[in-house]
Design an enzyme around this catalytic site. Structure first.
Site, PDB file in Angstrom:
ATOM      1  N   ASP A   1      -2.201   6.735   5.951  1.00  0.00           N
ATOM      2  CA  ASP A   1      -2.642   5.436   5.154  1.00  0.00           C
ATOM      3  C   ASP A   1      -3.116   4.957   6.372  1.00  0.00           C
ATOM      4  O   ASP A   1      -2.253   3.713   6.847  1.00  0.00           O
ATOM      5  CB  ASP A   1      -2.433   4.875   4.551  1.00  0.00           C
ATOM      6  CG  ASP A   1      -3.364   3.765   4.184  1.00  0.00           C
ATOM      7  OD1 ASP A   1      -4.688   3.882   4.531  1.00  0.00           O
ATOM      8  OD2 ASP A   1      -3.330   3.093   3.263  1.00  0.00           O
TER       9      ASP A   1
ATOM     10  N   LYS B   1     -12.802  -1.802   6.856  1.00  0.00           N
ATOM     11  CA  LYS B   1     -11.506  -2.589   7.441  1.00  0.00           C
ATOM     12  C   LYS B   1     -12.520  -2.659   8.792  1.00  0.00           C
ATOM     13  O   LYS B   1     -13.133  -3.670   9.486  1.00  0.00           O
ATOM     14  CB  LYS B   1     -10.294  -2.357   7.334  1.00  0.00           C
ATOM     15  CG  LYS B   1      -9.235  -2.731   6.255  1.00  0.00           C
ATOM     16  CD  LYS B   1     -10.078  -2.317   5.054  1.00  0.00           C
ATOM     17  CE  LYS B   1      -8.811  -3.273   3.991  1.00  0.00           C
ATOM     18  NZ  LYS B   1      -8.107  -2.092   3.209  1.00  0.00           N
TER      19      LYS B   1
ATOM     20  N   TRP C   1       0.985  -0.954   0.135  1.00  0.00           N
ATOM     21  CA  TRP C   1      -0.216   0.276  -0.010  1.00  0.00           C
ATOM     22  C   TRP C   1       1.378   1.292   0.351  1.00  0.00           C
ATOM     23  O   TRP C   1       0.305   1.999  -0.510  1.00  0.00           O
ATOM     24  CB  TRP C   1      -0.968  -0.481   1.008  1.00  0.00           C
ATOM     25  CG  TRP C   1      -1.908  -1.363   0.664  1.00  0.00           C
ATOM     26  CD1 TRP C   1      -2.219  -2.224   1.546  1.00  0.00           C
ATOM     27  CD2 TRP C   1      -3.429  -1.196  -0.272  1.00  0.00           C
ATOM     28  NE1 TRP C   1      -3.379  -2.989   1.133  1.00  0.00           N
ATOM     29  CE2 TRP C   1      -3.390  -1.813   0.056  1.00  0.00           C
ATOM     30  CE3 TRP C   1      -3.076  -0.171  -1.189  1.00  0.00           C
ATOM     31  CZ2 TRP C   1      -4.591  -2.195  -0.718  1.00  0.00           C
ATOM     32  CZ3 TRP C   1      -4.623  -0.419  -2.578  1.00  0.00           C
ATOM     33  CH2 TRP C   1      -4.974  -1.545  -1.809  1.00  0.00           C
TER      34      TRP C   1
HETATM   35  C1  LIG Z   1      -7.929  -1.863   1.526  1.00  0.00           C
HETATM   36  C2  LIG Z   1      -6.543  -1.137   1.783  1.00  0.00           C
HETATM   37  C3  LIG Z   1      -6.256   0.579   0.606  1.00  0.00           C
HETATM   38  C4  LIG Z   1      -7.572   0.228  -0.578  1.00  0.00           C
HETATM   39  O1  LIG Z   1      -8.566   0.997   0.198  1.00  0.00           O
HETATM   40  P1  LIG Z   1      -9.244   1.416  -1.345  1.00  0.00           P
HETATM   41  O2  LIG Z   1     -11.046   1.714   0.053  1.00  0.00           O
HETATM   42  O3  LIG Z   1      -9.866  -0.147  -1.898  1.00  0.00           O
HETATM   43  O4  LIG Z   1      -9.141   2.322  -2.212  1.00  0.00           O
HETATM   44  C5  LIG Z   1      -5.318   1.205   0.884  1.00  0.00           C
HETATM   45  N1  LIG Z   1      -4.757   1.408   1.762  1.00  0.00           N
HETATM   46  C6  LIG Z   1      -4.169  -0.167   2.906  1.00  0.00           C
HETATM   47  C7  LIG Z   1      -3.813   0.387   4.315  1.00  0.00           C
HETATM   48  C8  LIG Z   1      -5.163  -0.724   2.806  1.00  0.00           C
HETATM   49  O5  LIG Z   1      -5.436  -2.209   3.647  1.00  0.00           O
END
Ligand SMILES: *Cc1c(COP(=O)(O)O)cnc(C)c1O
Length: 360
Positions: free
Chosen positions: A172, A196, A102
């Site tokens: 993030d 999540k 990511w």
């Molecule tokens: C799931 C995830 C993403 C992607 O998220 P989307 O909502 O599909 O854009 C980005 N960063 C992390 C750390 C994730 O777990």
């Protein structure tokens, strides 16, 4: 039908009381004669739902008053672009820490907007650890420092918040948010896709320090501008109303549970169950450095990869689902997000033990 223990990395399990309440309120929310899905986003009922959700999130995170909460769409992936679009503010570079899949996505997107300085990376060991802060090479002229607090695929998690001095810290937090208490004041910006630990896919939350809002340059599309979103209370257009409502129910569930301190206790206990088991067997293996192991996502491999298919099949038959690892890593991955009960982890460890005795 019995519900399964879903170890998927996202969209993930939601707390059962939340699903039950949503079911009860499906046709008629609080005597309104409507489902939340059918309400005007500007109507009295939905405005109350959105305000309560924000208030509960602020309370859970003990959020300082000078932060805005934005309910957005487009996932964390849209934030990979919106972060540089909103925070560069005339500067030409940003610092990024590369700890895996990511991080790399965020870096690739940022490169479309600015020069990216990789301040630290764990690529030298296949992203199995977090680079120590002393090793980072930060640029004091950077617009911000970005890191991924939990790498959902690699299973590597920061157990600490980096100090970046005057340069705003951006994270993030998609797969870490609400899993433990958080000192929001350390950050310029926190963003997370909901699917999540927050609620349904389709909602993205950004928590932005007010002093960082309003730096967008000319030509910025309105929907991507934090200032326009903030000035309009996240209702510049129609927000993902049902997802906001479910997220609000999740926040209330967390409050009833006892808040994020209590949630952390439970998450620590859950993670310990699985890691303690992994550490005393040769049959399975966890690739991540012990001090950087994620409490949310645990990748592990079977010593004999030829048994992977059989492992997944038998687990599935017991209602232990979505354990297959990400295609970029292979093996297995168990995601133990907030809503996965400790009984699910116990059932998984018990199954893993039986499987080992049969095939070891
Ligand atoms: C799931 C995830 C993403 C992607 O998220 P989307 O909502 O599909 O854009 C980005 N960063 C992390 C750390 C994730 O777990």
């Amino acid at each position: 039908m019995a519900r399964v223990y879903n170890f998927g990395a996202g969209p993930a399990m939601l707390p059962e009381p939340v699903l039950k309440q949503a079911a009860e309120e499906m046709l008629d929310w609080h005597g309104s004669g409507m489902s939340v899905m059918e309400m005007s986003h500007r109507g009295r009922e939905f405005v109350a739902i959105a305000e309560q959700a924000e208030a509960d999130l602020r309370e859970l995170l003990s959020m300082p008053a000078d932060y805005k909460v934005l309910f957005l769409q487009g996932g964390a992936t849209s934030q990979f672009a919106m972060v540089p679009m909103n925070l560069l503010g005339g500067k030409t570079s940003a610092d990024y820490v590369n700890t895996g899949y990511w991080s790399k996505k965020a870096i690739a997107e940022a490169k479309r907007f600015c020069r990216v300085n990789i301040a630290a990376s764990s690529e030298d060991a296949s992203f199995t650890y977090v680079p120590k802060r002393e090793k980072w090479r930060l640029d004091p002229g950077a617009a911000y420092v970005h890191y991924t607090s939990n790498e959902t695929i690699g299973g590597v998690e920061f157990q600490w918040i980096p100090d970046t001095g005057e340069v705003p810290l951006v994270t993030d937090m998609s797969s870490q948010i609400l899993s433990r208490p958080l000192d929001v004041s350390r950050f310029g910006l926190i963003y997370a896709g909901a699917q999540k630990n927050i609620g349904p896919a389709g909602l993205t939350i950004a928590i932005v320090r007010e002093s960082l809002i309003g730096r967008a340059g000319p030509g910025m599309p309105s929907m991507f501008d934090y200032k326009i979103q903030a000035d309009n209370g996240s209702m510049y257009n129609t927000p993902p109303t049902y997802a906001v409502y479910i997220a609000g129910l999740v926040f209330q569930w967390l409050k009833r549970l006892g808040g994020l301190g209590k949630m952390e206790e439970i998450n620590v206990a859950k993670a310990r169950l699985l890691y303690d088991y992994l550490d005393q067997t040769e049959f399975y293996h966890s690739p991540v450095a012990k001090e950087d192991r994620s409490r949310m996502n645990m990748p592990f491999t079977l010593k004999n990869a030829a048994l992977d298919g059989e492992f997944l099949k038998q687990a599935d038959a017991r209602g232990l689902t979505q354990l297959k690892g990400h295609r970029s890593v292979g093996g297995m991955r168990a995601s133990l997000y907030n809503a996965l009960p400790i009984e699910g982890v116990k059932a998984l460890v018990e199954f893993m033990g039986e499987f080992e005795r049969k095939h070891g």
